[in-house]
Scaffold this motif. Sequence first.
Motif, PDB file in Angstrom:
ATOM      1  N   ARG A 142       0.832  -1.196   0.000  1.00 32.70           N
ATOM      2  CA  ARG A 142       0.000   0.000   0.000  1.00 32.70           C
ATOM      3  C   ARG A 142       0.872   1.255   0.000  1.00 32.70           C
ATOM      4  O   ARG A 142       2.020   1.238   0.459  1.00 32.70           O
ATOM      5  CB  ARG A 142      -0.913   0.000   1.223  1.00 32.70           C
ATOM      6  N   ASP A 146      -0.579   4.602   0.936  1.00 35.62           N
ATOM      7  CA  ASP A 146      -1.019   5.608   1.915  1.00 35.62           C
ATOM      8  C   ASP A 146      -0.173   5.627   3.188  1.00 35.62           C
ATOM      9  O   ASP A 146       0.144   6.713   3.696  1.00 35.62           O
ATOM     10  CB  ASP A 146      -2.496   5.381   2.268  1.00 35.62           C
ATOM     11  N   PRO A 147       0.190   4.478   3.775  1.00 33.08           N
ATOM     12  CA  PRO A 147       1.022   4.543   4.995  1.00 33.08           C
ATOM     13  C   PRO A 147       2.379   5.200   4.759  1.00 33.08           C
ATOM     14  O   PRO A 147       2.915   5.849   5.657  1.00 33.08           O
ATOM     15  CB  PRO A 147       1.179   3.067   5.381  1.00 33.08           C
ATOM     16  N   ASP A 178       1.840   8.887   4.814  1.00 35.09           N
ATOM     17  CA  ASP A 178       1.678   9.314   6.213  1.00 35.09           C
ATOM     18  C   ASP A 178       3.041   9.484   6.883  1.00 35.09           C
ATOM     19  O   ASP A 178       3.290  10.475   7.588  1.00 35.09           O
ATOM     20  CB  ASP A 178       0.841   8.272   6.955  1.00 35.09           C
ATOM     21  N   ASP A 192      -7.487  -2.395  14.258  1.00 39.79           N
ATOM     22  CA  ASP A 192      -7.543  -1.463  13.120  1.00 39.79           C
ATOM     23  C   ASP A 192      -6.566  -1.812  11.998  1.00 39.79           C
ATOM     24  O   ASP A 192      -5.833  -0.953  11.502  1.00 39.79           O
ATOM     25  CB  ASP A 192      -7.280  -0.033  13.607  1.00 39.79           C
ATOM     26  N   HIS A 229      -7.249  -2.240   9.051  1.00 41.70           N
ATOM     27  CA  HIS A 229      -7.613  -1.569   7.805  1.00 41.70           C
ATOM     28  C   HIS A 229      -6.799  -0.287   7.599  1.00 41.70           C
ATOM     29  O   HIS A 229      -6.726   0.223   6.487  1.00 41.70           O
ATOM     30  CB  HIS A 229      -9.106  -1.236   7.794  1.00 41.70           C
ATOM     31  N   ARG A 230      -6.217   0.224   8.676  1.00 38.92           N
ATOM     32  CA  ARG A 230      -5.367   1.414   8.536  1.00 38.92           C
ATOM     33  C   ARG A 230      -4.044   1.185   9.277  1.00 38.92           C
ATOM     34  O   ARG A 230      -3.538   2.079   9.959  1.00 38.92           O
ATOM     35  CB  ARG A 230      -6.075   2.669   9.053  1.00 38.92           C
ATOM     36  N   GLY A 273      -0.413   1.057  10.384  1.00 39.07           N
ATOM     37  CA  GLY A 273       0.689   1.988  10.122  1.00 39.07           C
ATOM     38  C   GLY A 273       1.975   1.255   9.810  1.00 39.07           C
ATOM     39  O   GLY A 273       2.251   0.181  10.357  1.00 39.07           O
ATOM     40  N   THR A 316      -2.435   5.482  13.985  1.00 35.12           N
ATOM     41  CA  THR A 316      -2.487   4.435  12.962  1.00 35.12           C
ATOM     42  C   THR A 316      -2.856   3.097  13.615  1.00 35.12           C
ATOM     43  O   THR A 316      -2.698   2.904  14.819  1.00 35.12           O
ATOM     44  CB  THR A 316      -1.143   4.289  12.239  1.00 35.12           C
TER      45      THR A 316
END
Length: 451
Positions: A16, A18-19, A22, A225, A227-228, A230, A250
């Motif tokens: 992925r 997105d992390p 971030d 979590d 799904h997100r 970190g 995260t």
Amino acid sequence: MTPYRIGSGAGYAGDRIDPALDLAERGELDALVFECLAERTIALAQLRRASDPQAGYDPMLQARMRAVLSACVRNGVTVITNMGAANPMAAGQAVLDVARELGLSRLRVAVVTGDDVLPWMQANDAPLIDSPDTVRRLDGRLISANAYLGADALLPALQADVNVIITGRVADPSLFVAPLMAHFGWAPDDWHRLGQGLLVGHLLECAAQVSGGYLADPGHVDVPDLHRVGFPLAEVSADGSVVVTKLPGTGGRVDRLSCTAQLLYEVEDPAHYLQADVVGDFSQVRFSELAPDRVQAQGASGQARPEHLKATLGYRDGFIGEGQISYAGPGARARGELALSILRQRLQDATLSHGLSGLEHRAELIGVNAMHGPQLGLDREPYEVRVRLAVRCANRAQAEAVGQEVEALYLNGPAGGGGVTQSVREVIAAASALVPRSAVHARCDILEWTV
């Protein structure tokens, strides 16, 4: 001295994005590393380059750079990645193109090459690792041979004030060891600190694995979590001691269990872990939970690095032909087993099986015995099954015939079959050999974009 902050932006080519963004935005990092090159990935990249001289680097390179480059330049984060794969120079040019798209006023990219040792392998009959054969067995089928460069190959780039470092094949932990050597001035024979640096790289190289990804087992090991989740970062001190953590807010977990699981990943002998920079000793590593999602790791050391570098070889190894068909409802398993029986009998019949008789194959019921074989899964009756036949073939025509035999079950097999799929893929296999360091010549070129 302020700890050096280094983040993991990817643990494999399909990871992925997105992390990583971030981390680039909020991580207060010194360096962000994207490890995206597996053993066979570079052989597949060589095939792409053979058909297009401008291809052969990671297909997600531009997407990752578009996501993180502006933030990394703004925050002074050095990007280090092996997404150059089989074509690091073209990858470097692609990064400059992204810089233009983003409107950056200046960008310096270092391209590290020299890992391609195919000519040496073709001229020298090196023994294969984990095999009694030599490279000569692969004559005519060898596609690529790439040495795992060490951190020393990246040091000129790190001393050249660049924003991005693009490499091909580099030992995964070395992507992390190199900036630590450059920042702290560790000597190339400081085996103790290099052992700690190797530990840092090993803990971070698979990204979310150390922050709970791949660990979740509901009811036994719960990970919040996911799904997100970190991606991890490390705070490294001059003596090599390290705190592994992740960004606040995260998902996932960084604790003794997640770090221990990653420590054991792909390590056959913890006291003798062979890598390009050092022979690591992880046997005395200890983890201390300092706070939620903050784990200190210390106790690693090392010995003098190996005399040879490992090289990964990619070669053509035939084709896999596959066909699948589903059966559902009462008696699904019995009908699936009848379908398998028909397919096996046709494989034994040279006339009807298009020359497939005697070839290596797997015939199985997904949902019953596809994972653990015939010993398990016999005591239950599934509502639906999927028949799968896969055959290793010498050529594409044979492989295409496999799916056709499964397709024919529509009218020549049990009742109620549906959802047939067919596929053929060429097998690109990987092997390993050793190459002397004297045969490997790393090089660093600087590319620059300025408005």
